[in-house]
Design a protein around this motif. Structure first.
Motif, PDB file in Angstrom:
ATOM      1  N   VAL A   1       0.835  -1.211   0.000  1.00 21.73           N
ATOM      2  CA  VAL A   1       0.000   0.000   0.000  1.00 21.73           C
ATOM      3  C   VAL A   1       0.865   1.255   0.000  1.00 21.73           C
ATOM      4  N   MET A   2       0.532   2.195  -0.879  1.00 25.01           N
ATOM      5  CA  MET A   2       1.061   3.555  -0.836  1.00 25.01           C
ATOM      6  C   MET A   2      -0.112   4.519  -0.765  1.00 25.01           C
ATOM      7  N   VAL A   3       0.010   5.546   0.078  1.00 26.81           N
ATOM      8  CA  VAL A   3      -1.094   6.472   0.270  1.00 26.81           C
ATOM      9  C   VAL A   3      -0.607   7.905   0.063  1.00 26.81           C
ATOM     10  N   ASN A   4      -1.498   8.725  -0.483  1.00 19.74           N
ATOM     11  CA  ASN A   4      -1.244  10.150  -0.610  1.00 19.74           C
ATOM     12  C   ASN A   4      -1.407  10.773   0.775  1.00 19.74           C
ATOM     13  N   PRO A   5      -0.355  11.333   1.371  1.00 21.14           N
ATOM     14  CA  PRO A   5      -0.482  11.864   2.745  1.00 21.14           C
ATOM     15  C   PRO A   5      -1.517  12.974   2.865  1.00 21.14           C
ATOM     16  N   HIS A   6      -1.775  13.703   1.766  1.00 23.73           N
ATOM     17  CA  HIS A   6      -2.782  14.760   1.812  1.00 23.73           C
ATOM     18  C   HIS A   6      -4.190  14.185   1.927  1.00 23.73           C
ATOM     19  N   ALA A   7      -4.323  12.872   1.640  1.00 25.57           N
ATOM     20  CA  ALA A   7      -5.633  12.230   1.736  1.00 25.57           C
ATOM     21  C   ALA A   7      -5.900  11.677   3.129  1.00 25.57           C
ATOM     22  N   ILE A   8      -4.894  11.703   4.010  1.00 19.59           N
ATOM     23  CA  ILE A   8      -5.045  11.133   5.346  1.00 19.59           C
ATOM     24  C   ILE A   8      -5.781  12.117   6.260  1.00 19.59           C
ATOM     25  N   ALA A   9      -6.884  11.646   6.844  1.00 22.88           N
ATOM     26  CA  ALA A   9      -7.612  12.469   7.810  1.00 22.88           C
ATOM     27  C   ALA A   9      -7.032  12.285   9.206  1.00 22.88           C
ATOM     28  N   ARG A  10      -6.745  11.040   9.559  1.00 28.20           N
ATOM     29  CA  ARG A  10      -6.185  10.740  10.880  1.00 28.20           C
ATOM     30  C   ARG A  10      -5.623   9.322  10.858  1.00 28.20           C
ATOM     31  N   ALA A  11      -4.805   9.037  11.857  1.00 23.70           N
ATOM     32  CA  ALA A  11      -4.321   7.677  12.078  1.00 23.70           C
ATOM     33  C   ALA A  11      -4.692   7.297  13.507  1.00 23.70           C
ATOM     34  N   ARG A  12      -5.067   6.051  13.718  1.00 24.28           N
ATOM     35  CA  ARG A  12      -5.484   5.610  15.049  1.00 24.28           C
ATOM     36  C   ARG A  12      -4.871   4.247  15.370  1.00 24.28           C
ATOM     37  N   ARG A  13      -4.741   3.985  16.646  1.00 25.91           N
ATOM     38  CA  ARG A  13      -4.302   2.677  17.108  1.00 25.91           C
ATOM     39  C   ARG A  13      -5.499   1.899  17.648  1.00 25.91           C
ATOM     40  N   ASP A  14      -5.542   0.594  17.365  1.00 23.44           N
ATOM     41  CA  ASP A  14      -6.581  -0.228  17.966  1.00 23.44           C
ATOM     42  C   ASP A  14      -6.080  -0.805  19.285  1.00 23.44           C
ATOM     43  N   GLU A  15      -6.895  -1.650  19.910  1.00 23.76           N
ATOM     44  CA  GLU A  15      -6.542  -2.171  21.229  1.00 23.76           C
ATOM     45  C   GLU A  15      -5.324  -3.100  21.185  1.00 23.76           C
ATOM     46  N   MET A  16      -4.958  -3.589  19.985  1.00 20.93           N
ATOM     47  CA  MET A  16      -3.790  -4.456  19.828  1.00 20.93           C
ATOM     48  C   MET A  16      -2.531  -3.671  19.478  1.00 20.93           C
ATOM     49  N   GLY A  17      -2.669  -2.339  19.349  1.00 19.79           N
ATOM     50  CA  GLY A  17      -1.523  -1.515  18.997  1.00 19.79           C
ATOM     51  C   GLY A  17      -1.306  -1.345  17.507  1.00 19.79           C
ATOM     52  N   ASN A  18      -2.184  -1.923  16.670  1.00 20.65           N
ATOM     53  CA  ASN A  18      -2.073  -1.761  15.224  1.00 20.65           C
ATOM     54  C   ASN A  18      -2.513  -0.358  14.817  1.00 20.65           C
ATOM     55  N   ILE A  19      -1.824   0.205  13.825  1.00 23.70           N
ATOM     56  CA  ILE A  19      -2.154   1.549  13.343  1.00 23.70           C
ATOM     57  C   ILE A  19      -2.981   1.445  12.061  1.00 23.70           C
ATOM     58  N   PHE A  20      -4.049   2.231  11.996  1.00 22.31           N
ATOM     59  CA  PHE A  20      -4.891   2.300  10.808  1.00 22.31           C
ATOM     60  C   PHE A  20      -5.008   3.758  10.365  1.00 22.31           C
ATOM     61  N   VAL A  21      -4.981   3.956   9.057  1.00 21.93           N
ATOM     62  CA  VAL A  21      -5.125   5.282   8.471  1.00 21.93           C
ATOM     63  C   VAL A  21      -6.553   5.453   7.983  1.00 21.93           C
ATOM     64  N   GLU A  22      -7.185   6.560   8.385  1.00 17.15           N
ATOM     65  CA  GLU A  22      -8.501   6.919   7.890  1.00 17.15           C
ATOM     66  C   GLU A  22      -8.353   8.047   6.877  1.00 17.15           C
ATOM     67  N   LEU A  23      -9.092   7.952   5.763  1.00 19.54           N
ATOM     68  CA  LEU A  23      -8.960   8.894   4.657  1.00 19.54           C
ATOM     69  C   LEU A  23     -10.053   9.956   4.701  1.00 19.54           C
ATOM     70  N   ARG A  24      -9.753  11.091   4.085  1.00 20.97           N
ATOM     71  CA  ARG A  24     -10.698  12.207   4.073  1.00 20.97           C
ATOM     72  C   ARG A  24     -11.901  11.942   3.176  1.00 20.97           C
ATOM     73  N   ASP A  25     -11.646  11.361   2.014  1.00 17.75           N
ATOM     74  CA  ASP A  25     -12.707  11.273   1.007  1.00 17.75           C
ATOM     75  C   ASP A  25     -12.990   9.841   0.575  1.00 17.75           C
ATOM     76  N   HIS A  26     -12.744   8.887   1.474  1.00 12.83           N
ATOM     77  CA  HIS A  26     -12.974   7.482   1.119  1.00 12.83           C
ATOM     78  C   HIS A  26     -13.220   6.695   2.392  1.00 12.83           C
TER      79      HIS A  26
END
Length: 254
Positions: free
Chosen positions: A212-237
């Protein structure tokens, strides 16, 4: 005092064997605890064996030496081996990370070993690691303006769609295809993530997973789940993209 330990990571068998032989000659006390064929094996070796030093080839498939160094996060001293010319390795002057230009000479290896020994005697670890990594990215990865991809032609069924590169939110690869995803549309191409990287500005698209490659300008936020995994949430998707541990350094402040 226990003998120092090291790993060697290089996807070329002969290069690994040559470096091991040379290290045994100039530093017989050094214990080579792992010989790795790729970046993934090197990351596992660093995590499991906790070596004092990692000799990393910069250009390895999938996960390269730069990403291994980032992911190691200062857990060991890093010495890069590289076939790149002196113009590219000017970036090393920004920090206390050493490099060995291939073909490696006995004299240059001895200089590097002497430097490592001096650091180990004082307990000092290299500084400005992320600054050096960023500079190396610019030197080694960035295509020229003329070489950069401006448009992507992708197919969906019998339709060919044209995506301006600025509108692409992310690329996601599987074994056969790479998805090209914008806010309103998507298509498929047969180009791998590795090949796409050669034509993309590294500041315009961040690799966050081997597929996976992501456009950083498309990233709304990044979050960690209870297992410590990081997920990226997008602005328009609506899709959320998982960040692998190798690229978690991009979100280190979390």
């Amino acid at each position: 005092m226990t003998n120092p330990t090291a790993i060697i990571a290089d996807d070329e068998d002969l290069q690994r064997l040559d470096l091991k032989r040379m290290l045994k000659a100039v530093w017989p006390e050094l214990n080579i605890v792992a010989e790795c064929e790729d970046g993934g094996d090197a990351l596992d070796a660093i995590a499991n064996l906790q070596p004092d030093i990692a000799f990393l080839d910069i250009r390895m498939p999938e996960i390269n030496g730069l990403d291994v160094a980032r992911a190691s996060d200062g857990k060991c001293r890093v010495v890069f081996t590289t076939a790149f010319d002196n113009h590219a390795i000017e970036a090393f002057k920004l920090g206390a990370i050493d490099y060995l230009l291939k073909p490696i000479t006995d004299e240059r290896l001895q200089q590097s070993i002497d430097r490592i020994k001096a650091q180990m005697e004082t307990g000092a670890l290299p500084q400005n690691l992320m600054q050096v990594m960023a500079a190396l990215d610019q030197k080694l990865r960035a295509p020229s303006e003329a070489e950069r991809i401006k448009w992507i032609s992708a197919s969906l069924g019998n339709t060919i769609k044209l995506f301006p590169i600025d509108e692409v939110l992310f690329f996601e690869s599987d074994l056969r295809y790479t998805r090209v995803v914008s806010a309103k549309d998507e298509g498929h191409i047969r180009t791998s993530i590795k090949e796409l990287q050669k034509g993309l500005d590294p500041d315009q698209f961040w690799q966050i997973h081997r597929s996976v490659m992501v456009n950083p300008h498309a990233i709304a936020r990044a979050r960690r789940d209870e297992m410590g995994n990081i997920f990226v949430e997008l602005r328009d998707h609506p899709e959320q993209l998982k960040v692998s541990q190798t690229y978690a350094w991009r979100f280190k402040s979390m």
